[in-house]
Design a protein around this motif. Structure first.
Motif, PDB file in Angstrom:
ATOM      1  N   ALA A 132      -8.903  10.144  -6.837  1.00 29.74           N
ATOM      2  CA  ALA A 132      -8.897  10.626  -5.456  1.00 29.74           C
ATOM      3  C   ALA A 132     -10.241  10.334  -4.772  1.00 29.74           C
ATOM      4  N   ARG A 133     -11.308  10.655  -5.490  1.00 32.98           N
ATOM      5  CA  ARG A 133     -12.652  10.442  -4.918  1.00 32.98           C
ATOM      6  C   ARG A 133     -12.866   8.961  -4.591  1.00 32.98           C
ATOM      7  N   ALA A 134     -12.500   8.110  -5.535  1.00 30.26           N
ATOM      8  CA  ALA A 134     -12.764   6.676  -5.347  1.00 30.26           C
ATOM      9  C   ALA A 134     -11.941   6.069  -4.217  1.00 30.26           C
ATOM     10  N   LEU A 135     -10.712   6.572  -4.043  1.00 26.50           N
ATOM     11  CA  LEU A 135      -9.853   5.963  -3.020  1.00 26.50           C
ATOM     12  C   LEU A 135      -9.938   6.690  -1.675  1.00 26.50           C
ATOM     13  N   GLY A 136     -10.698   7.783  -1.654  1.00 26.75           N
ATOM     14  CA  GLY A 136     -10.811   8.539  -0.408  1.00 26.75           C
ATOM     15  C   GLY A 136      -9.531   9.295  -0.076  1.00 26.75           C
ATOM     16  N   LEU A 137      -8.891   9.836  -1.116  1.00 24.14           N
ATOM     17  CA  LEU A 137      -7.657  10.620  -0.929  1.00 24.14           C
ATOM     18  C   LEU A 137      -7.879  12.040  -1.446  1.00 24.14           C
ATOM     19  N   PHE A 138      -6.960  12.948  -1.133  1.00 16.50           N
ATOM     20  CA  PHE A 138      -7.009  14.283  -1.715  1.00 16.50           C
ATOM     21  C   PHE A 138      -6.349  14.207  -3.098  1.00 16.50           C
TER      22      PHE A 138
END
Ligand code: FES
Length: 160
Positions: A52-58
């Protein structure tokens, strides 16, 4: 024995390494999840927040997509996947009893995995060898004309 396979520091480092290749590429969520699964046999729950952090998602978005795809697993699976055919031909030739016996032998319900991670039990639709019904598939091997005795032998000798 605890079924949950522990994810080590080394595993997490490896996951971060894989994830880094896809940084900020939201389209890559599925291929990324598949790649992690290929390496670990499943998607360790700890990897959800890293992805999530790497892809900019929740994390909930990542979790949602992963649970949507039947081919992605967030729990460890057995080394041998046992699939009992629930197609019509197998059903009318005793497939239901075979499934019941397999469940008894392995101590599993559908979708479950033995604590030693040896077997995961699933059912499948017709596998295309109805002439041999009822059928079981263990790994990539088909066992046809199953009967109670064969089920016993198969799992006694740790078939597959
Ligand atoms: S119904 Fe089982 S193989 Fe076709």
């Amino acid at each position: 024995m605890d079924k949950a396979k522990t994810t080590t520091e080394a595993d997490l480092a490896r996951i971060s390494e894989i994830v880094a290749e896809y940084s900020q590429q939201r389209w890559a969520l599925i291929p990324l999840a598949q790649k992690i699964q290929e390496e670990f046999g499943y998607i360790p729950p700890q990897s959800i927040s890293i992805i999530a952090r790497a892809l900019g998602l929740f994390p909930s978005q990542v979790q949602g997509v992963i649970s949507f795809y039947e081919q992605l697993y967030t729990e460890p699976r057995g080394r041998k996947i046992v699939r009992v055919c629930r197609g019509t031909a197998c059903h009318v030739r005793g497939g239901k009893t075979i499934l019941k016996l397999v469940k008894q032998h392995l101590g599993l319900e559908e979708g479950q995995t033995t604590p030693d991670l040896e077997y995961t039990l699933e059912t499948v639709a017709c596998i295309g060898v109805c002439a041999l019904a009822p059928n079981i598939v263990v790994g990539d091997r088909v066992y046809g004309n199953m009967n109670p005795k064969k089920v016993e032998q198969l799992f006694k000798k740790g078939g597959g």
